[in-house]
Design an enzyme around this catalytic site. Sequence first.
Site, short mmCIF file in Angstrom:
data_model
loop_
_atom_site.label_atom_id
_atom_site.label_comp_id
_atom_site.label_asym_id
_atom_site.label_seq_id
_atom_site.Cartn_x
_atom_site.Cartn_y
_atom_site.Cartn_z
CB ILE A 416 -17.02 -12.52 7.09
CG1 ILE A 416 -18.78 -12.26 6.02
CG2 ILE A 416 -17.35 -13.66 8.33
CD1 ILE A 416 -19.50 -13.56 5.74
CG ASP A 417 -11.85 -15.90 8.07
OD1 ASP A 417 -12.25 -15.96 9.03
OD2 ASP A 417 -10.98 -16.84 7.66
CG ASP A 418 -8.85 -10.32 5.98
OD1 ASP A 418 -7.94 -10.17 5.46
OD2 ASP A 418 -10.08 -11.03 4.56
CD GLU A 421 -8.73 -13.92 13.37
OE1 GLU A 421 -8.03 -13.52 13.73
OE2 GLU A 421 -9.40 -14.80 13.97
CG HIS A 492 -11.39 -16.80 11.78
ND1 HIS A 492 -11.14 -16.90 10.92
CD2 HIS A 492 -10.95 -17.73 12.99
CE1 HIS A 492 -9.54 -18.06 11.32
NE2 HIS A 492 -9.83 -18.39 12.22
#
Length: 675
Positions: A416-418, A421, A492
């Site tokens: 989810i973070d990638d 971003e 993020h």
Amino acid sequence: MTATTDGSAGAVGPRAAAASTTNEPLRGGGAASGLGGTAPPDASGLDGAAARAAERAAGHLLARQDPEGWWKGDLETNVTMDAEDLLLRQFLGILDADTTHAAALHIRREQREDGAWATFYGGPGDLSATVEAYVALRLAGDPPEAPHMARASAWVRVGGGIASARVFTRIWLALFGWWRWEDLPELPPELLFLPKWFPLNIYDFGCWARQTIVPLTVVSAKRPVRPAPFPLDELHTDPDLPSPPRPLAPATGWDGLFQRLDKALHVYHRVAPRALRRTAMNQAARWIIERQENDGCWGGIQPPAVYSVIALHLLGYDLQHPVMRAGLASLDRFAVWREDGSRMIEACQSPVWDTCLAVIALADAGLEPDHPALVKAVDWMLDEEITRTGDWAVRRPGLPPGGWAFEFHNDNYPDIDDTAEVLLAFRRVRHPDPARLEAAVARGARWTLGMQSKGGAWGAFDADNTSALPNKLPFCDFGEVIDPPSADVTAHVVEMLAFEGLAQDPRTRRGIEWLLAAQEPNGAWFGRWGVNHVYGTGSVLPALTAAGLPVSHPAIRRSVRWLGSVQNEDGGWGEDLRSYHDEEWIGRGASTASQTAWALLALLAAGERDSEPVRRGVAWLTETQREDGSWDEPYFTGTGFPWDFSINYHLYRQVFPLTALGRYVYGEPSPGKAR
């Protein structure tokens, strides 16, 4: 792929090289990119110094782009990666002299004066890392009486010997008879038969732990022992009693309950029905093989790949089998060879993460939104989109796929973070095929929203992966084994949703409410995937303001005061990894480029551009920049598991300072109205 002396990957393509040496100034990306912003400042004073530093940093970063469009810095962890690589090769009978020599060069270089090895730069000695490094050097031929080896073994004995090392270390030693399998926690392969709703089923574990545990169930069942090439008596406090008995904890607590369960499982190991066990191991093999990536690795990370190769080998897969050949080849790609002949093993590789952060940094530093380097990077990231269902669907069945992973190949575990971003990076680039980009953004945003956990926040890989039971198992002493929501990932996502015009969406508002509730009394936020409160706060404040919270909001003002209170005298910010278990270290540590940038990103988002802390922080970045436009950063500012597994991302020192300087020079990016 080759590694350059500064840790960058690949050769520099002609387009990137041209971009880095052009005389064209870096123009404000604001109006042209739809992100807002202001014109560059005058060339005098701090503003001019910041603009020049940003331009040098951008040129340096552009020169490191791979011809295919991606960026990747070295991902440095600790010497257990190198030691376990040698032990794997010894176990398989494929250890060669050149690899051993090169690994030993790196391991020796990392030893502390007291004989121990740490798990991060400047950190204290770690018992398990020291045991594994010592054994690796014994494999390389270093005699136990050599001064550096004698210091290491003495340090281990003072620390309690092998018996006090973590379970994973003792598993590696058990493979060669240096430790008894009977004295290790039992991990039966029948675990795979537990239904997904049952406590302690494999999907209760975080994906990194799950991928490691499944192959280890086979190893635990087989209990192999290869001939030990030498004894290790010098690493025991009492060689005649290497595994002293330990009293059981009271049965009324979780520790005591699971200790007794482990004793029962050891009994079961002796009486397990052969047909049932064989079926369980075959199921584990199928599970492992189904999750092997196209490049031969598992999950794009080294530990599951190592244990998967061992497990399959124990089940009869010879080294020439295509699955095994691909797996071993993938492990070779984790090696970074240095000019001095040493060899460092990366635990993972971070091209998607590094690339999206590089695009954001360059765009926010004024690079034109249709610059060829940015378009090339977006093209590469578009090709990396994951459009097939993975293990995340166990908790979210029916959710259409659409996300990005951290690594080159990891289709089972987008994170989810990638994804957040990557979408933020996409919004900064004017792509020649907008329909393709918009379709990818829509899929990514839909998938991310679908992965929201019940409380309103987001974890990294799975939704609602919050059971406390896996952490109670005697086996799980190697770090975090679940994937609960965190402030940095949630921030993020909220920032991305704001840029997608979804700031008022009820799901975004739930995320904001979770973040506000998660703020600590001192005004900071805990950082799960970066060190630590400086990272958490540097992630949250840009998200809150992008989502529409006024800079006068009490939560934002508390954070601003906290950041000002922990700024170092030199003007920078730093936070030591010891802050994860010692409150005295919160917000304290040597100034680093990446952590100074995180603090600046928070303060700039809070409207503090002309404040004294911001000016001092920007001055620190401009004064510590190297002539080539980069920064030095030996300190580890990333985490795999807080405290237990620390990471030095070699590109962090570049992308985050550039982002901070760019926003100082050109102003804050502002969300568009994509929806």
